[in-house]
Each structure stands twice: as structure tokens, then as C-alpha cells.
Design a protein around this motif. Structure first.
Motif, mmCIF file in Angstrom:
data_model
loop_
_atom_site.group_PDB
_atom_site.id
_atom_site.type_symbol
_atom_site.label_atom_id
_atom_site.label_comp_id
_atom_site.label_asym_id
_atom_site.label_seq_id
_atom_site.Cartn_x
_atom_site.Cartn_y
_atom_site.Cartn_z
ATOM 1 N N ARG A 168 -13.524 -2.573 12.481
ATOM 2 C CA ARG A 168 -12.996 -3.923 12.723
ATOM 3 C C ARG A 168 -12.325 -4.007 14.085
ATOM 4 N N LEU A 169 -11.519 -2.986 14.384
ATOM 5 C CA LEU A 169 -10.755 -2.985 15.618
ATOM 6 C C LEU A 169 -11.683 -2.853 16.829
ATOM 7 N N SER A 171 -4.351 -9.967 3.255
ATOM 8 C CA SER A 171 -4.794 -9.704 4.627
ATOM 9 C C SER A 171 -5.496 -10.920 5.209
ATOM 10 N N LEU A 172 -6.385 -11.533 4.405
ATOM 11 C CA LEU A 172 -7.102 -12.709 4.895
ATOM 12 C C LEU A 172 -6.124 -13.831 5.188
ATOM 13 N N VAL A 191 -4.406 -7.359 -1.999
ATOM 14 C CA VAL A 191 -4.337 -6.923 -0.603
ATOM 15 C C VAL A 191 -5.397 -7.641 0.231
ATOM 16 N N THR A 192 -6.619 -7.802 -0.329
ATOM 17 C CA THR A 192 -7.638 -8.558 0.400
ATOM 18 C C THR A 192 -7.150 -9.965 0.693
ATOM 19 N N GLY A 234 -6.260 -10.612 16.990
ATOM 20 C CA GLY A 234 -6.786 -9.275 17.220
ATOM 21 C C GLY A 234 -5.757 -8.190 17.213
ATOM 22 N N LYS A 259 0.829 -1.207 0.000
ATOM 23 C CA LYS A 259 0.000 0.000 0.000
ATOM 24 C C LYS A 259 0.863 1.256 0.000
ATOM 25 N N THR A 307 -13.214 -5.660 5.200
ATOM 26 C CA THR A 307 -11.927 -6.203 4.761
ATOM 27 C C THR A 307 -11.648 -5.805 3.325
ATOM 28 N N VAL A 308 -12.661 -5.930 2.474
ATOM 29 C CA VAL A 308 -12.445 -5.564 1.074
ATOM 30 C C VAL A 308 -12.234 -4.055 0.958
ATOM 31 N N LEU A 327 -11.030 -2.078 3.054
ATOM 32 C CA LEU A 327 -9.722 -1.749 3.590
ATOM 33 C C LEU A 327 -8.621 -1.988 2.570
ATOM 34 N N SER A 328 -8.891 -2.890 1.633
ATOM 35 C CA SER A 328 -7.842 -3.293 0.702
ATOM 36 C C SER A 328 -7.756 -2.392 -0.516
ATOM 37 N N ILE A 329 -8.819 -1.623 -0.737
ATOM 38 C CA ILE A 329 -8.790 -0.724 -1.884
ATOM 39 C C ILE A 329 -7.949 0.483 -1.517
ATOM 40 N N GLY A 383 -6.618 -0.685 -9.790
ATOM 41 C CA GLY A 383 -7.311 -0.687 -8.500
ATOM 42 C C GLY A 383 -7.789 -2.074 -8.111
ATOM 43 N N MET A 404 -4.893 -4.526 -7.255
ATOM 44 C CA MET A 404 -4.340 -4.252 -5.939
ATOM 45 C C MET A 404 -5.302 -4.672 -4.837
ATOM 46 N N ALA A 405 -6.586 -4.332 -5.014
ATOM 47 C CA ALA A 405 -7.564 -4.699 -3.986
ATOM 48 C C ALA A 405 -7.622 -6.209 -3.813
#
Lengths: 406, 312
Positions: free
Chosen positions: B196-197, A386-387, A382-383, A402, A333, B137-138, B140-142, A375, A378-379
Motif C-alpha cells: 500500500r505504502l 481504517s477506512l 479494524v477494517t 498518504g 491491535k 486493507t482487509v 492488514l486488519s486481521i 478474529g 476484530m478484522a
């Protein structure tokens, strides 16, 4: 000495037929837990696909010819169909400039016979002035004149071509009216640019994460293990670095290091981003250094370095792996933002950030496909990343649940 | 309490010295000779020598360091290299626009994020909860860049609901006309991670015994959630809020740049583009100060929210 997860039964052991059960190690357990996490596995597959793409693109098997002008200017995506209005005026504007420069076709080996090959070659980066002009034009893109950018490029390109005196004659081959995911200002394939851009962005993200996590682990290990003044020293470092917001620190370093390059940006991100890992690893080492197995290692005469990195490190390595994954997402990012602002990769390298920078001006003209491609790519990455990070963290260290990084 | 504050302030001194040293090393040592940056392309040795004398770069390093420390102590960072404006004046005039966008953004973001995450935590495990989490989540990724570009294009350029960019003179006009879209974008970008947090913070509390007790004695669900759970979850929320404050000032630099808002963030970018070292140095030092101050403020707020917190 290391914590091995002994391979199930050597032939000798099998012969003895002693029922000896090997309890699975951390990694085996973690992998088992990860495998049962469907979201995590799908994410892992997507991330792996991106990394394979990065490697293929890196060795030149895919998208090596991203800078070729395969389509007409702003060629729309195939599923929309050719756009006569958008493509022609720009293309028509280009042709006279190229023919005016005139000259025998000599200096290009492009398989596509292309009137602008020379201009393009220069724009591609051998000639920095043209490239710089491009950046300027992009900056000035607030203007509503749809041809301003194109004209600036033509001027820069024609001047260069005239200087080198060898622009090809206009042996025009019709360029594709549409491309799979559309074309950019010069008719370069957006799909190929996206692939090439992901190579840059992912590489920078992973490499910078490796540098940052390496530094954080090293400092954290030293501080946590030795304690006393070493700990004080590194804590002071930590307090200093963490009191300057991350992005400001990056920008300050970018301002100071004038040369642009992939290595520079990896170093900027890596050298400024180690603090989070440091705090975690230091805590782990504080906890571990008093444990019995470390005392046992001391008793058999293991050196400090050996205790730190051979004995304790494998026991905290899962934290390091999770950190690596968290950092990679953050740095991908950050790279996009830096490149967008022009402090990142050099102008002749395509990254998602530089694509978004071009897309910003294209959108005003209604050419949304480059924005959508960069876009979305990248999304998606990144999604998935993260998952995958969440799944990895849950699988390897449920206690960390957490704790959001960066 | 007073003793605690004094001790905390005392502990800031070494950190502050470290920040000064880091900035000094970065700009005076790594950055190379500023005279060449300043003199530009048309320069002869004489000019460069002149500039070097003016800046004090011809002095030994420790003298330069002392000059810089004096600058920090007197809050006088000299003049900008590119506009020759006093750095103090630049920052004072840029702070207003930044705060005009940031204060409403922070208030709205906190309120929305707390309300939404309480609601989502209340229906934890349900379809709504899962859908909201996936959307977050999605979302956040954009990249924030995509949000800004698309929102600016649609809401300002296409639909004309907001000005595309700019900044006026009156506060009311700035707040309601020019800041509206930037605040909307800021909300869209920042709510997902907070939501989320905060949800995890509330989930930690919602299964505690005191919640069951409150329910047993017949309190309404609203009171349980908004008073009991919220108050207990507020410490991590304050930590998160306070630690995000200084970053927010800069985090909005993209928004400020896109919408031509003359704030601190835009000034940072301009300064980096122009190699305007005095401005970057000043901002870095001040923001580091602000970070330490907000950390202290956060610790003091814990005490206000939770009487159990003891100062060591």
C-alpha cells in the motif's frame, strides 16, 4: 474569539434581510465531504455500531452474563448442529467431580440450575488461584491430550469447592447442545464473549489513543509554540522515545509495572505512544505561530496559553482528530497482542486477545469457532476503522494524504 | 562525508544518554526494589539485604546510575536473574536464529512488495488495482495472531508440510525446514502494508514529467518502471525499510514464540514473563543503538541512491 461557524441567521438577522452568506467552516465542509464518501459513511456506521455495542455492554445491557455456562462444553455453532463426540466426554468428566464435592445448593443465584455454578464463580475471578491455574493450563496447551486443560480446571475447581464446602448438588438441567456462535471450553456463549471482549478491546484502544494524543498534542504545542530550549527539550524526549521500538518499550513498561489491569494497559499504551502526534502537532504549531491571526491575538493581549489553546488549537484540531482515529486502530491491535501474551488485561476480564489465546489451543481440537468469532469481529472493526480514518483524513485535510500512521 | 558522520555520531550522545536515563528510571525507580523480585516468595530480611548489596541497590541513586552507565559502556550487563547466564552470551546466541528468519524475510518482502506495487501502480485505477487494495486493507486488519494460529494449524499441524515448531542445529536445516513457515507468515503479514505504502510512492513519481520524456524518447515500459520510476521512488522506500529494521527484530517475537525459535524476540517475552530486568535492559539499550545506527545508515544510503542529496 473562537472560530465559530455562525448559525445561519438569528431572528434579528433575518428581519434585516441583508443577504449575508456565511462561508462554511472546516467542520461543515469536512462533514459534507465525508458524507459524499460512501465507503467512509459505511465504515463510520460500522464503527458507530461497535461503539454502541461497547457502551451497551459496558452498562450491562448486553452480554452481562457472558460468563454463564449456557451450553455444553465446546458447544458447536447452531448452523453446524450438535456435536455428540466433542461435547459429551468433557461434560461427563466434569459431572463426577462436582457431585463428589457434594453439598446443599446455597450460594448461587444463577437462573440456570447449574452443577458447576460455584466452580464457575471461582473460575470467574474471585479466586485467583483457579484463574491462574487456567492460565497455566492454557500455556501448557502444546500437549496433545485434549482433556488436559479441562482436567486441570476440574482439579483446581474441585479443590476450591471442597475448601469452601458448598458445592451444589447435581440438579442437572440439560445445557444447550448448540449455541448461536458456539461455546468455549466451559460452554460459555462465544457470541457474548465476543461482545464483552470488544468492550474491553475498543475501550482500551480509544482511551489509550486519547491519552497518547493528549500528551502528543500538549508536548507538540509547547515545543512548537515556545521554540528555543523548550523545543530542544521536547525534541530530545522525542528522540529518546522514538529510538526505542514501540513494542519493546511497551513490553519493558509491562515488565516493570507488575499489576495487571485495564487502567495499567491504557497508561502503558498512552505514555509510550505520543511521539507520532508530537511530531505532527509541533510542525503545525511552528507554522501557525507566525501567522497573522496569532499576532493579532498577541496585539489584543491574549496570554500565551490562550493563544496556544484558544486561537491556534481549533486550527489544528482536525489533525488531532485524525491522529486519534489512527491511534485507536493501532492500539486496538496492540491491546490484542498484549492480552494474548498475558501482559494485558487480567485473567478475569475477557478481551479479543485473551479469546485468541484460548482459541489457539481449541483449534488443535478442531473447535475453530472462538477463533473465527474473535478474529472476524476484530478484522471487521479494524477494517472499518481504517477506512473511516482514511475518509476522515481526506475529508478534513487532503494535504495529509498518504501519511500512514504507526 | 566523514565530517558528516562524525557530527551525526556526536549528536547521538545526548539521545543515548536519554535512553540510558529512561531505562534506568523505568527499572530502578518505577520497577521498585529488584531484591523482592529476585528473592521470590521464600525470603527473609537478611537474604534481601544480601541481594541488595550484590546488586548495589543499597547505594544512592546516582551511584546506581553510574554503575548502569559503566555497564552500558563496557557492554557488560551482568548475569540473567533467572538463568544466571551472562547477558552478553544470551544475546549473542539468540541473534543467529533471529537473523536466520529475518534476513530472508526482509529480502523476500522487499523484492515482492516492490515488484507487486510497481505492477499495481502501473495499472492504477483498474479493477485489479482496486481489488488488490481492498485485499490489502482487509488483510492488514486481521490480527497477526490469527495468521500465525491458522497457518500453523493448517500448514504444519493439518497438512504436515512444515514442522509445527522447533529449531535444529544446522544452518541449512534451520533455514529451509524450520524457518520456512515463519518466513511465509512474515511475508503474508508484512507485504500488505508495504504494498500500500510503496504504491503511493510510485504513484507520486509516475505522473512526473521525466516519465513522459522517457516514454517520448522510446524507452520500454519495463525500463521506465524498473529504472527511472523505481530509482526516484527509492528514497521513501529506503526510509521505510530502514525504520522498520529494529522493529522487525522484535516484531517477529510472536512468530518466534509460536514456533519456539530461540531468538531475540522470544528472549524479550521470556524476560518480561520472568521479570528478568538485566536482559530487558540490555536488549532495550542495544536496540536503541541499532535504531540510531540504521537511521544514520539510511541517510548515507540516500546519497548513494540520489546524488542530488546534500549533507548539511
Amino acid at each position: 474569539m473562537t472560530t465559530t461557524t455562525a448559525a445561519p441567521g438569528t431572528p434579528a438577522a433575518g428581519a434585516h434581510a441583508v443577504p449575508h452568506t456565511v462561508s462554511p467552516g472546516l467542520w461543515a465542509l469536512g462533514w459534507k465531504r465525508l458524507k459524499s464518501d460512501h465507503v467512509g459513511m459505511v465504515s463510520l456506521a460500522i464503527v458507530a455500531a461497535f461503539i454502541v455495542m461497547m457502551i451497551l455492554s459496558g452498562v450491562g445491557l448486553v452480554a452481562g452474563d457472558w460468563s454463564k455456562e449456557l451450553g455444553v462444553n465446546y458447544a458447536p455453532p447452531s448452523f453446524i448442529g450438535a456435536d455428540i463426540e466433542g461435547g459429551t466426554p468433557a461434560a461427563a468428566g466434569v459431572a463426577p467431580g462436582a457431585t463428589a464435592a457434594g453439598g446443599p445448593a446455597s450460594s448461587y443465584q444463577s437462573s440456570v440450575v447449574d452443577p458447576l455454578a460455584d466452580v464457575l464463580a471461582e473460575l470467574r475471578g474471585e479466586a485467583k488461584p483457579a484463574a491462574a491455574a487456567e492460565a497455566d493450563a492454557a500455556d501448557a496447551g502444546k500437549s496433545v491430550d485434549p482433556l488436559a486443560d479441562v482436567m486441570a480446571d476440574i482439579k483446581a475447581g474441585a479443590a476450591k469447592a471442597a475448601a469452601s464446602g458448598g458445592a451444589p448438588a447435581a440438579a442437572v438441567e440439560a445445557r444447550a447442545p448448540t449455541l448461536l456462535l458456539g461455546g468455549d471450553k466451559w460452554g460459555r456463549d462465544v457470541l457474548k464473549k465476543t461482545i464483552k471482549g470488544s468492550q474491553t478491546s475498543i475501550f482500551v484502544g480509544l482511551a489509550a489513543a486519547a491519552v497518547a494524543v493528549f500528551l502528543g498534542t500538549l508536548f507538540g504545542a509547547l515545543a512548537g509554540y515556545y521554540g528555543n530550549w523548550v523545543d530542544d527539550l521536547f525534541n530530545w524526549f522525542y528522540a529518546v522515545f522514538s529510538s526505542i521500538p514501540y513494542l519493546l518499550l511497551i513490553l519493558a513498561v509491562a515488565a516493570v509495572l507488575q499489576q495487571k489491569g485495564i487502567l495499567t494497559i491504557v497508561l502503558i499504551l498512552g505514555l509510550t505512544g505520543w511521539t507520532g502526534t508530537f511530531r505532527l502537532i509541533r510542525g503545525e504549531y511552528l507554522k501557525h505561530k507566525a501567522r497573522e491571526y496569532v499576532q493579532a491575538a498577541d496585539a489584543i493581549g491574549a496570554s500565551h496559553a490562550r493563544r496556544m489553546f484558544v486561537h491556534i488549537f481549533p486550527n489544528v484540531s482536525h489533525v488531532v482528530l485524525v491522529q486519534l482515529s489512527i491511534y485507536a486502530v493501532g492500539f486496538i491491535k496492540a491491546e490484542v497482542i498484549l492480552s494474548f501474551l498475558g501482559f494485558g488485561v487480567p485473567v478475569d476480564v475477557v478481551s479479543w486477545g485473551s479469546m485468541l489465546n484460548e482459541a489457539q489451543n481449541e483449534l488443535i481440537l478442531g473447535k475453530w469457532w472462538q477463533l473465527a468469532a474473535a478474529g472476524t469481529a476484530m478484522a471487521l472493526l479494524v477494517t472499518a476503522f481504517s477506512l473511516f480514518t482514511d475518509a476522515l483524513r481526506d475529508a478534513l485535510d487532503p494535504k495529509l494524504k498518504g501519511r500512514a500512521g504507526m | 562525508m566523514t565530517a558528516y558522520i562524525i557530527r551525526r555520531l556526536w549528536q547521538m550522545i545526548p539521545t543515548m544518554l536519554g535512553v540510558i536515563l529512561l531505562v534506568f528510571v523505568l527499572f530502578n525507580w518505577v520497577g521498585g526494589d529488584p531484591a523482592y523480585v529476585l528473592a521470590g516468595k521464600i525470603s527473609n530480611q537478611e537474604q534481601i539485604d544480601n541481594i541488595r548489596r550484590q546488586l548495589g541497590v543499597d547505594q544512592p541513586m546516582w551511584v546506581q546510575l553510574w554503575i548502569f552507565i559503566k555497564q552500558v559502556l563496557t557492554a557488560d550487563f551482568g548475569a540473567s536473574w533467572s538463568t544466571n547466564e551472562k547477558v552478553g552470551h544470551i544475546l549473542a546466541t539468540r541473534l543467529g536464529p533471529s537473523l536466520t528468519v529475518l534476513v530472508p524475510l526482509l529480502i523476500l518482502e522487499t523484492l515482492f512488495a516492490i515488484a507487486l506495487s510497481l505492477a499495481v501502480a502501473y495499472v492504477r485505477g483498474s479493477l485489479t488495482d482496486r481489488v488488490v487494495m481492498i485485499v490489502c486493507t482487509v488483510g492488514l486488519s486481521i490480527s497477526i495472531l490469527v495468521y500465525i494460529i491458522v497457518f500453523q494449524y493448517f500448514f504444519a499441524y493439518k497438512l504436515g508440510w512444515f514442522p509445527v515448531q522447533g529449531w535444529g542445529n544446522g544452518f541449512v536445516e534451520n533455514l529451509f525446514v524450520y524457518s520456512a513457515l515463519p518466513i511465509l507468515i512474515g511475508l503474508t503479514v508484512s507485504i500488505a502494508p508495504s504494498l500500500r505504502l510503496y504504491r503511493t510512492f510510485f504513484l507520486d513519481e509516475i505522473n512526473q514529467d521525466y516519465v513522459r520524456t522517457a516514454r517520448a524518447k522510446g524507452l520500454s515500459e519495463n525500463r521506465i518502471m524498473w529504472v527511472h520510476v523505481l530509482r526516484n521512488a527509492s528514497i521513501p522506500i529506503i526510509t521505510n525499510l530502514m525504520s522498520s529494521l529494529p522493529g522487525l527484530l522484535l516484531g517477529s517475537f510472536l512468530i518466534e514464540r509460536f514456533f519456539s525459535i530461540p531468538g531475540i524476540g522470544r528472549e524479550v517475552i521470556l524476560a518480561v514473563e520472568r521479570s528478568d530486568f538485566p536482559v530487558i535492559k540490555a536488549i532495550t539499550v542495544y536496540v536503541a543503538f541499532a535504531t540510531m545506527a540504521t537511521n544514520l545508515l539510511a541517510d548515507l544510503m540516500y546519497k548513494a541512491v540520489d546524488p542530488r542529496v546534500q549533507f548539511k
